[in-house]
Motif scaffolding. Structure first.
Motif, PDB file in Angstrom:
ATOM      1  N   ARG A  78       0.827  -1.210   0.000  1.00 46.41           N
ATOM      2  CA  ARG A  78       0.000   0.000   0.000  1.00 46.41           C
ATOM      3  C   ARG A  78       0.857   1.255   0.000  1.00 46.41           C
ATOM      4  NH1 ARG A  78      -2.859  -3.078   3.851  1.00 46.41           N
ATOM      5  NH2 ARG A  78      -2.044  -1.812   5.569  1.00 46.41           N
ATOM      6  N   GLY A 122       2.704   2.383  -3.452  1.00 45.65           N
ATOM      7  CA  GLY A 122       1.935   3.050  -4.483  1.00 45.65           C
ATOM      8  C   GLY A 122       1.856   4.548  -4.314  1.00 45.65           C
ATOM      9  N   SER A 123       2.177   5.052  -3.132  1.00 51.49           N
ATOM     10  CA  SER A 123       2.185   6.491  -2.902  1.00 51.49           C
ATOM     11  C   SER A 123       3.607   7.008  -3.075  1.00 51.49           C
ATOM     12  CB  SER A 123       1.682   6.813  -1.491  1.00 51.49           C
ATOM     13  OG  SER A 123       2.673   6.462  -0.531  1.00 51.49           O
ATOM     14  N   LEU A 171       8.392  -1.382  -6.361  1.00 50.18           N
ATOM     15  CA  LEU A 171       6.953  -1.343  -6.564  1.00 50.18           C
ATOM     16  C   LEU A 171       6.438   0.056  -6.883  1.00 50.18           C
ATOM     17  CD1 LEU A 171       5.578  -3.656  -3.706  1.00 50.18           C
ATOM     18  CD2 LEU A 171       5.970  -4.243  -6.101  1.00 50.18           C
ATOM     19  N   SER A 172       7.297   1.057  -6.762  1.00 51.41           N
ATOM     20  CA  SER A 172       6.855   2.441  -6.873  1.00 51.41           C
ATOM     21  C   SER A 172       6.837   2.920  -8.326  1.00 51.41           C
ATOM     22  CB  SER A 172       7.771   3.353  -6.052  1.00 51.41           C
ATOM     23  OG  SER A 172       9.012   3.542  -6.715  1.00 51.41           O
ATOM     24  N   ALA A 173       6.233   4.088  -8.518  1.00 51.63           N
ATOM     25  CA  ALA A 173       6.215   4.700  -9.846  1.00 51.63           C
ATOM     26  C   ALA A 173       7.592   5.213 -10.250  1.00 51.63           C
ATOM     27  CB  ALA A 173       5.209   5.854  -9.871  1.00 51.63           C
TER      28      ALA A 173
END
Length: 450
Positions: free
Chosen positions: A154, A157-158, A182-184
């Motif tokens: 969770r 994603g931020s 996992l991040s942008a």
């Protein structure tokens, strides 16, 4: 995360205007310069993700500027040369200095866009974690590890900043890499800095970079632009660097040491610590404003003794990983051996388990690893320094920062001797980027050549 930033250096205003318009239509951020001097000024303010550099300009030519950018190795960003009437000799020299590609005048905008995309894609690939170092998913089916993975998923994603707490060896840095993966921002750099390895002015220079006599050394914050900076053991960060970092976070930009221009702060910060930073703040050893800025999302990594049911899965994971990546001979842990490992208290946590598995694969004989072999490995004394003085003895009574400095000095001196005093070879042996290595050697008072 911002779009890619492109610096266009060309003395022809029509070319600069057209290229800017085309690139901005494609969503790029663009800065333009008509000369080498203007390019230097813009570069001091913000490092681009890519530069389009004209070879032939009045005054200083593009090859000379490229050579300056490549003075300490390959340029820190891809450079595409623009040429109206280049020769084989200029092409060879530009390539030797690190140019990524060439486009010819009159410019084909379609080809230019393809070249820019390919150069940026190549830079992303070059900055990615290699398969051997790919961030692994935290291993374990215990309730605590499942909860950690769920929360990390969770958080990833931020773009929130994260504070990872936990004991030494519990896997905080692995979790930081997992969050980045996992991040942008996972196509951009992942930079790690052990906060306690440098102190005073050197700490500020390592983190923020420096400017002296027109020469720019970029720090870790700037290297991580668009990506993630992991501050390992942030509780050991030098007080001066703490102050500068708190100020940078508040302003959204920072200045290099000795510099006049402010550099935009575009990174995700993930800090790790084995300390209770609230106690450190109350004791006046850590800045309260920095603590609250870094701990937007706190994640606690459990010690291995609190999820020993995951030991068999961890053993299997590390056996497979070491066999695949290091070419070690496969060996199988018997059920009794695994059961003995489950009842160990693991003061060194997951790192201790991995090292134990590696030692048994390297030194043992036979296919099976039984409980007697595990028991002998668990109770064996730690090896001391050999006849050559390596590994070095470091007093456990020293503060962590001083102990690290002693080890780093001994390590780098030995590796420098192996490299015959050549810093370029030392950088390869130590797995360090050469600019950062120069700063580290200077901070430790170690001299090398090349």
């Amino acid at each position: 995360m911002s779009k890619a930033h492109v610096l266009v250096v060309d003395d022809e205003p029509d070319i600069r205007g057209l290229v800017r318009e085309i690139l901005e239509d494609e969503g790029y951020q663009v800065a333009t310069a008509e000369s080498a001097d203007e390019a230097r000024r813009l570069l001091a303010e913000q490092r681009p993700d890519l530069a389009l550099l004209d070879i032939w300009m009045p005054g200083e030519d593009g090859i000379s500027l490229l050579r300056e950018w490549a003075a300490h190795g390959a340029p820190a960003f891809p450079v595409v040369m623009i040429s109206g009437h280049g020769t084989v000799e200029t092409a060879v020299e530009a390539t030797r200095q690190g140019a990524t590609d060439f486009v010819e005048k009159p410019l084909s905008m379609g080809k230019l866009l393809v070249t820019v995309e390919q150069a940026l894609a190549g830079a992303d690939t070059a900055g990615e974690v290699t398969p051997a170092e790919a961030p692994m998913t935290p291993v374990g089916r215990s309730a605590s590890m499942q909860a950690l993975r769920d929360r990390a998923g969770r958080v990833a994603g931020s773009d929130s900043w994260v504070l990872l707490t936990g004991e030494v060896g519990s896997g905080r840095k692995l979790l930081a890499r997992y969050l980045h993966g996992l991040s942008a921002r996972n196509r951009r750099p992942l930079i790690e800095l052990a906060a306690g390895t440098v102190a005073g002015q050197a700490a500020a220079e390592e983190l923020f970079g420096s400017e002296q006599g027109g020469r720019i050394n970029r720090g870790r914050l700037e290297d991580a632009t668009g990506g993630t900076l992991v501050l390992d053991e942030v509780g050991d960060l030098d007080p001066e660097a703490q102050t500068r970092l708190a100020s940078a976070i508040d302003a959204g930009s920072f200045q290099r040491v000795g510099g006049a221009h402010r550099v935009p702060l575009d990174v995700r910060l993930i800090a790790t610590t084995c300390r209770d930073l609230v106690l450190e703040v109350n004791a006046g050893r850590f800045r309260g404003d920095l603590y609250y800025a870094l701990s937007v999302v706190p994640l606690q990594v459990p010690p291995l003794r609190e999820h020993v049911e995951d030991v068999p899965e961890l053993v299997s994971f590390y056996v497979d990983r070491l066999v695949e990546q290091e070419g070690l001979r496969y060996r199988h842990f018997t059920v009794a051996a695994q059961n003995r490992l489950r009842h160990h208290d693991w003061p060194g946590n997951v790192r201790e388990l991995r090292n134990l598995v590696q030692r048994l694969l390297v030194l043992g004989d036979g296919v099976d690893i039984d409980v007697a072999e595990v028991e002998a490995a668990l109770t064996a004394p730690e090896p001391g320094p050999g006849a050559d003085g390596w590994p070095p003895r470091v007093s456990l009574d020293l503060p962590l920062r001083e102990a690290r400095e002693q080890f780093e000095r001994a390590y780098l001196e030995q590796q420098l001797a192996r490299a015959g005093g050549n810093v370029a070879r030392l950088a390869k042996l130590a797995g360090m980027e050469r600019t950062h290595l120069y700063r580290k050697l200077r901070a430790l008072g170690i001299e090398g050549r090349g």
